[in-house]
Design a protein around this motif. Structure first.
Motif, PDB file in Angstrom:
ATOM      1  N   ASP A 269       2.717  16.696   7.369  1.00  0.00           N
ATOM      2  CA  ASP A 269       2.460  17.858   8.222  1.00  0.00           C
ATOM      3  C   ASP A 269       1.002  18.012   8.636  1.00  0.00           C
ATOM      4  N   PHE A 270       0.087  17.466   7.834  1.00  0.00           N
ATOM      5  CA  PHE A 270      -1.341  17.647   8.130  1.00  0.00           C
ATOM      6  C   PHE A 270      -2.014  16.347   8.558  1.00  0.00           C
ATOM      7  N   HIS A 271      -1.284  15.259   8.524  1.00  0.00           N
ATOM      8  CA  HIS A 271      -1.695  13.994   9.146  1.00  0.00           C
ATOM      9  C   HIS A 271      -3.071  13.510   8.682  1.00  0.00           C
ATOM     10  N   VAL A 272      -3.273  13.530   7.373  1.00  0.00           N
ATOM     11  CA  VAL A 272      -4.536  13.007   6.848  1.00  0.00           C
ATOM     12  C   VAL A 272      -4.539  11.478   6.941  1.00  0.00           C
ATOM     13  N   ASP A 273      -5.731  10.907   6.985  1.00  0.00           N
ATOM     14  CA  ASP A 273      -5.889   9.451   7.015  1.00  0.00           C
ATOM     15  C   ASP A 273      -6.029   8.864   5.621  1.00  0.00           C
ATOM     16  N   THR A 274      -6.680   9.622   4.739  1.00  0.00           N
ATOM     17  CA  THR A 274      -7.048   9.111   3.418  1.00  0.00           C
ATOM     18  C   THR A 274      -6.806  10.178   2.363  1.00  0.00           C
ATOM     19  N   ILE A 275      -6.224   9.768   1.240  1.00  0.00           N
ATOM     20  CA  ILE A 275      -6.015  10.647   0.092  1.00  0.00           C
ATOM     21  C   ILE A 275      -7.060  10.333  -0.980  1.00  0.00           C
ATOM     22  N   LEU A 276      -7.642  11.401  -1.538  1.00  0.00           N
ATOM     23  CA  LEU A 276      -8.564  11.296  -2.662  1.00  0.00           C
ATOM     24  C   LEU A 276      -7.806  11.704  -3.924  1.00  0.00           C
ATOM     25  N   PHE A 277      -7.888  10.879  -4.960  1.00  0.00           N
ATOM     26  CA  PHE A 277      -6.960  11.021  -6.089  1.00  0.00           C
ATOM     27  C   PHE A 277      -7.656  10.829  -7.435  1.00  0.00           C
ATOM     28  N   PRO A 278      -8.316  11.864  -7.953  1.00  0.00           N
ATOM     29  CA  PRO A 278      -8.769  11.805  -9.344  1.00  0.00           C
ATOM     30  C   PRO A 278      -7.557  11.855 -10.273  1.00  0.00           C
TER      31      PRO A 278
ATOM     32  N   MET B  12      -4.832   4.213 -20.600  1.00  0.00           N
ATOM     33  CA  MET B  12      -5.456   4.698 -19.371  1.00  0.00           C
ATOM     34  C   MET B  12      -6.384   3.625 -18.812  1.00  0.00           C
ATOM     35  N   THR B  13      -5.976   3.014 -17.735  1.00  0.00           N
ATOM     36  CA  THR B  13      -6.797   2.122 -16.924  1.00  0.00           C
ATOM     37  C   THR B  13      -6.019   1.879 -15.644  1.00  0.00           C
ATOM     38  N   GLY B  14      -6.707   1.450 -14.618  1.00  0.00           N
ATOM     39  CA  GLY B  14      -6.030   1.169 -13.358  1.00  0.00           C
ATOM     40  C   GLY B  14      -6.519   2.072 -12.251  1.00  0.00           C
ATOM     41  N   SER B  15      -7.512   1.601 -11.516  1.00  0.00           N
ATOM     42  CA  SER B  15      -8.076   2.317 -10.381  1.00  0.00           C
ATOM     43  C   SER B  15      -7.999   1.412  -9.164  1.00  0.00           C
ATOM     44  N   GLY B  16      -8.105   2.011  -7.971  1.00  0.00           N
ATOM     45  CA  GLY B  16      -8.011   1.143  -6.804  1.00  0.00           C
ATOM     46  C   GLY B  16      -8.371   1.813  -5.504  1.00  0.00           C
ATOM     47  N   ILE B  17      -8.635   0.958  -4.520  1.00  0.00           N
ATOM     48  CA  ILE B  17      -8.857   1.348  -3.136  1.00  0.00           C
ATOM     49  C   ILE B  17      -7.745   0.680  -2.336  1.00  0.00           C
ATOM     50  N   TYR B  18      -6.798   1.498  -1.874  1.00  0.00           N
ATOM     51  CA  TYR B  18      -5.570   0.963  -1.303  1.00  0.00           C
ATOM     52  C   TYR B  18      -5.436   1.363   0.168  1.00  0.00           C
ATOM     53  N   ALA B  19      -5.092   0.399   1.006  1.00  0.00           N
ATOM     54  CA  ALA B  19      -4.770   0.641   2.405  1.00  0.00           C
ATOM     55  C   ALA B  19      -3.254   0.536   2.577  1.00  0.00           C
ATOM     56  N   PRO B  20      -2.705   1.022   3.695  1.00  0.00           N
ATOM     57  CA  PRO B  20      -1.257   0.949   3.886  1.00  0.00           C
ATOM     58  C   PRO B  20      -0.720  -0.472   3.964  1.00  0.00           C
ATOM     59  N   ASP B  21      -1.555  -1.427   4.374  1.00  0.00           N
ATOM     60  CA  ASP B  21      -1.061  -2.799   4.506  1.00  0.00           C
ATOM     61  C   ASP B  21      -1.260  -3.626   3.247  1.00  0.00           C
ATOM     62  N   SER B  22      -2.238  -3.236   2.390  1.00  0.00           N
ATOM     63  CA  SER B  22      -2.523  -4.063   1.223  1.00  0.00           C
ATOM     64  C   SER B  22      -3.617  -3.421   0.376  1.00  0.00           C
ATOM     65  N   PRO B  23      -3.617  -3.657  -0.939  1.00  0.00           N
ATOM     66  CA  PRO B  23      -4.745  -3.209  -1.758  1.00  0.00           C
ATOM     67  C   PRO B  23      -6.042  -3.892  -1.321  1.00  0.00           C
TER      68      PRO B  23
ATOM     69  N   ASP C 288     -10.215   1.159   7.102  1.00  0.00           N
ATOM     70  CA  ASP C 288     -10.134   1.716   8.445  1.00  0.00           C
ATOM     71  C   ASP C 288     -10.115   3.241   8.345  1.00  0.00           C
ATOM     72  N   SER C 289     -10.878   3.894   9.192  1.00  0.00           N
ATOM     73  CA  SER C 289     -10.924   5.353   9.161  1.00  0.00           C
ATOM     74  C   SER C 289      -9.592   5.983   9.553  1.00  0.00           C
ATOM     75  N   HIS C 290      -8.875   5.316  10.452  1.00  0.00           N
ATOM     76  CA  HIS C 290      -7.576   5.823  10.906  1.00  0.00           C
ATOM     77  C   HIS C 290      -6.560   4.692  10.793  1.00  0.00           C
ATOM     78  N   PRO C 291      -6.006   4.471   9.603  1.00  0.00           N
ATOM     79  CA  PRO C 291      -5.123   3.315   9.405  1.00  0.00           C
ATOM     80  C   PRO C 291      -3.827   3.436  10.193  1.00  0.00           C
ATOM     81  N   TYR C 292      -3.329   2.268  10.608  1.00  0.00           N
ATOM     82  CA  TYR C 292      -2.075   2.208  11.363  1.00  0.00           C
ATOM     83  C   TYR C 292      -0.898   2.120  10.397  1.00  0.00           C
ATOM     84  N   HIS C 293       0.166   2.821  10.735  1.00  0.00           N
ATOM     85  CA  HIS C 293       1.369   2.793   9.898  1.00  0.00           C
ATOM     86  C   HIS C 293       2.596   2.799  10.797  1.00  0.00           C
TER      87      HIS C 293
END
Length: 511
Positions: free
Chosen positions: A231-240, A279-290, A310-315
């Motif tokens: 509903d809010f069409h964000v590009d990137t999620i921040l996840f602590p 507890m371990t496992g962090s990452g920078i993930y894009a829609p097409d691949s980690p 990409d600032s505005h990833p394609y999906h």
């Protein structure tokens, strides 16, 4: 020679100049950082420590986090995410956490704590985080505790007269507070905190995209996680997060990378590093691949990850049931057997050949698998499983899961058990299911809990398939579906059962 302009020419010039400036300031890509932090824990105590002791412990963790922030900024990062509970740890009672809390204002107040630290009372942690962001010209995302007083005019006010919230904060590159999010879905045992009365939808805009934020256990529920994207069409999620790995389907790198693919967003996940608690496992993930990930059960050190996104990833849209619904389900005959995955009762079928096509069904979900192993080993068993039902262990939520997984031993009753190592690679695989939900998260996990970037793809008709032979032995290939509407139906059924039980008990008492 002088240049003269009419008023209309001047307006056109200003408009073009403004457009050029906007294009220069809006970035197509950005550098993201996440830091997996080996948090320094307080001494275990049921009684509150002094505010001075609490701040001393938090400053020790902030020293480490500041080093990561500074390093990330020097390497060109525009934003860094740090973990949930990363400033003071965990294991608190409601009273014991109180000295660690600060009053965190709404981000609309236009506040730079680094410049004006006493505007909202005693806020040394917010001041320090703000200065980290400002001094390094980087967005800083952190998790701290918020306290809000309340009184009897609020019928939900806790007996101690305050709300306490597990809270994410974001400071921009000038040190300004631009986001505050109170965790909605508290994990079991997180009794030191309150949930907000309704889910908070928190977003903010930057020159490198629109961001949304939530915390840890929130990822398994519709609000606010899915709503931010849908509903809010964000590009990137921040996840602590403070994520304890649960194999075969809920290891951090596995599930978080799958969520990025399924939802079509960038996903920046910063976990705590505490191997004793898994507890371990962090990452920078894009829609097409980690783009970068870290899993380490062997050392005690933290880890900084950086990668370009990409600032505005394609999906592209996926119809998750299209392909599977076109296949006629084959009868399993007597081949099917029951197995347990994280307390859920799956229906399985054993993969008996080096090449095969199998179908397994549970309730309304039928899962189809085509595969070719590199070899059929006598010391390893793989199975195809299906689960369609309500999960009720650490939370109540409806799942539809199709999974090919390695069994812990050659005994079929171990299919679904946690296992970290395998020896069988696959030349190819294709997995699909007749899902009733469009929220499906594709997972591919290799031996030693490693991801497989660039080795698989999802088709528009809902197939998860390999692009090449796997680079390592396979632990699981899974389509993890969440049917959010059925969560509510299950809750209503549970409430109805409670009301019926009360009614029956009342009638029996009166009679």
């Amino acid at each position: 020679m002088g240049i003269s302009m009419t008023t209309s020419q001047l307006l056109v010039y200003v408009a073009i100049s403004s457009l050029c400036i906007f294009k220069v300031s809006a970035m197509d890509t950005f550098i993201a950082a996440v830091y997996e932090h080996a948090v320094i824990l307080p001494n275990t105590t049921l009684k509150p420590v002094s505010s001075e002791e609490a701040l001393a412990l938090m400053n020790r963790n902030l020293d480490v986090l500041e080093g990561a922030v500074t390093s990330a900024a020097k390497q060109g990062a525009h934003i860094i995410v740090t973990p949930e509970d990363g400033i003071y740890g965990w294991g608190f009672t409601r009273e014991a956490i109180y000295p660690y809390l600060e009053d965190i204002p709404d981000s609309q107040v236009n506040w730079i704590p680094c410049n004006d630290p006493s505007r909202f009372g005693h806020t040394p942690v917010q001041e320090r985080l703000s200065c980290m962001a400002k001094n390094n010209s980087i967005y800083v995302v952190a998790n701290i505790g918020d306290k809000k007083p309340c009184d009897t005019s609020d019928s939900q006010c806790p007996t101690d007269g305050r709300y306490q919230y597990n809270t994410n904060v974001v400071f921009d590159s000038e040190g300004k507070l631009v986001a505050r999010y109170h965790k909605q879905n508290l994990f079991m045992g997180e009794d030191q905190f309150n949930s907000p009365k309704k889910p908070e939808i928190v977003t903010f805009n930057t020159t490198f995209g629109k961001f949304g934020i939530f915390t840890c256990f929130d990822i398994l529920f519709e609000d606010p996680a899915v709503t931010l994207v849908k509903d809010f069409h964000v590009d990137t999620i921040l996840f602590p997060t403070a994520w304890m790995n649960v194999l075969p389907h809920l290891s951090a790198v596995e599930f978080h990378s799958a969520w990025a693919v399924g939802m079509g967003v960038n996903f920046l996940a910063a976990n705590l590093h505490h191997p004793f608690m898994h507890m371990t496992g962090s990452g920078i993930y894009a829609p097409d691949s980690p783009r970068g990930f870290h899993y380490d059960m062997k050392t005690e050190e933290g880890k900084l990850l950086l990668s370009q996104l990409d600032s505005h990833p394609y999906h592209s849209a996926v119809n998750w049931s299209s392909y599977a619904s076109s296949i006629e389900a084959n009868s399993m005959g007597n081949q099917g057997f029951k197995g347990t995955v994280f307390f859920d009762n799956f229906t399985f079928v054993e993969l008996k050949g080096v090449i095969g096509n199998y179908t397994v069904c549970h309730r309304d979900l039928c899962c189809h698998l085509s595969y070719k192993m590199s070899e059929k080993r006598s010391d390893e068993v793989y199975a195809l499983g299906a689960f369609d039902g309500i999960h009720t262990v650490e939370g109540t939520y409806y799942l539809q899961i199709c999974t090919m997984l390695k069994c812990r031993t050659t005994a079929l009753e171990t299919c679904g058990d946690s296992v970290e190592a395998a020896s069988t690679s696959f030349e190819m695989f294709s997995l699909s299911g007749t899902f009733g939900t469009q929220y499906v998260f594709p997972e591919v996990l290799l031996s030693d809990v490693q991801l497989a970037p660039g080795e698989f793809q999802v088709s528009s008709d809902g197939r998860l398939f390999s692009l090449k032979p796997t680079s390592g032995p396979v632990l699981t290939v899974t389509l993890f579906g969440r049917w959010y509407e059925k969560d509510r139906a299950s809750d209503l059924r549970a409430q109805a059962l409670v009301l019926i039980t009360i009614a029956i008990t009342t009638i029996e008492y009166l009679s």
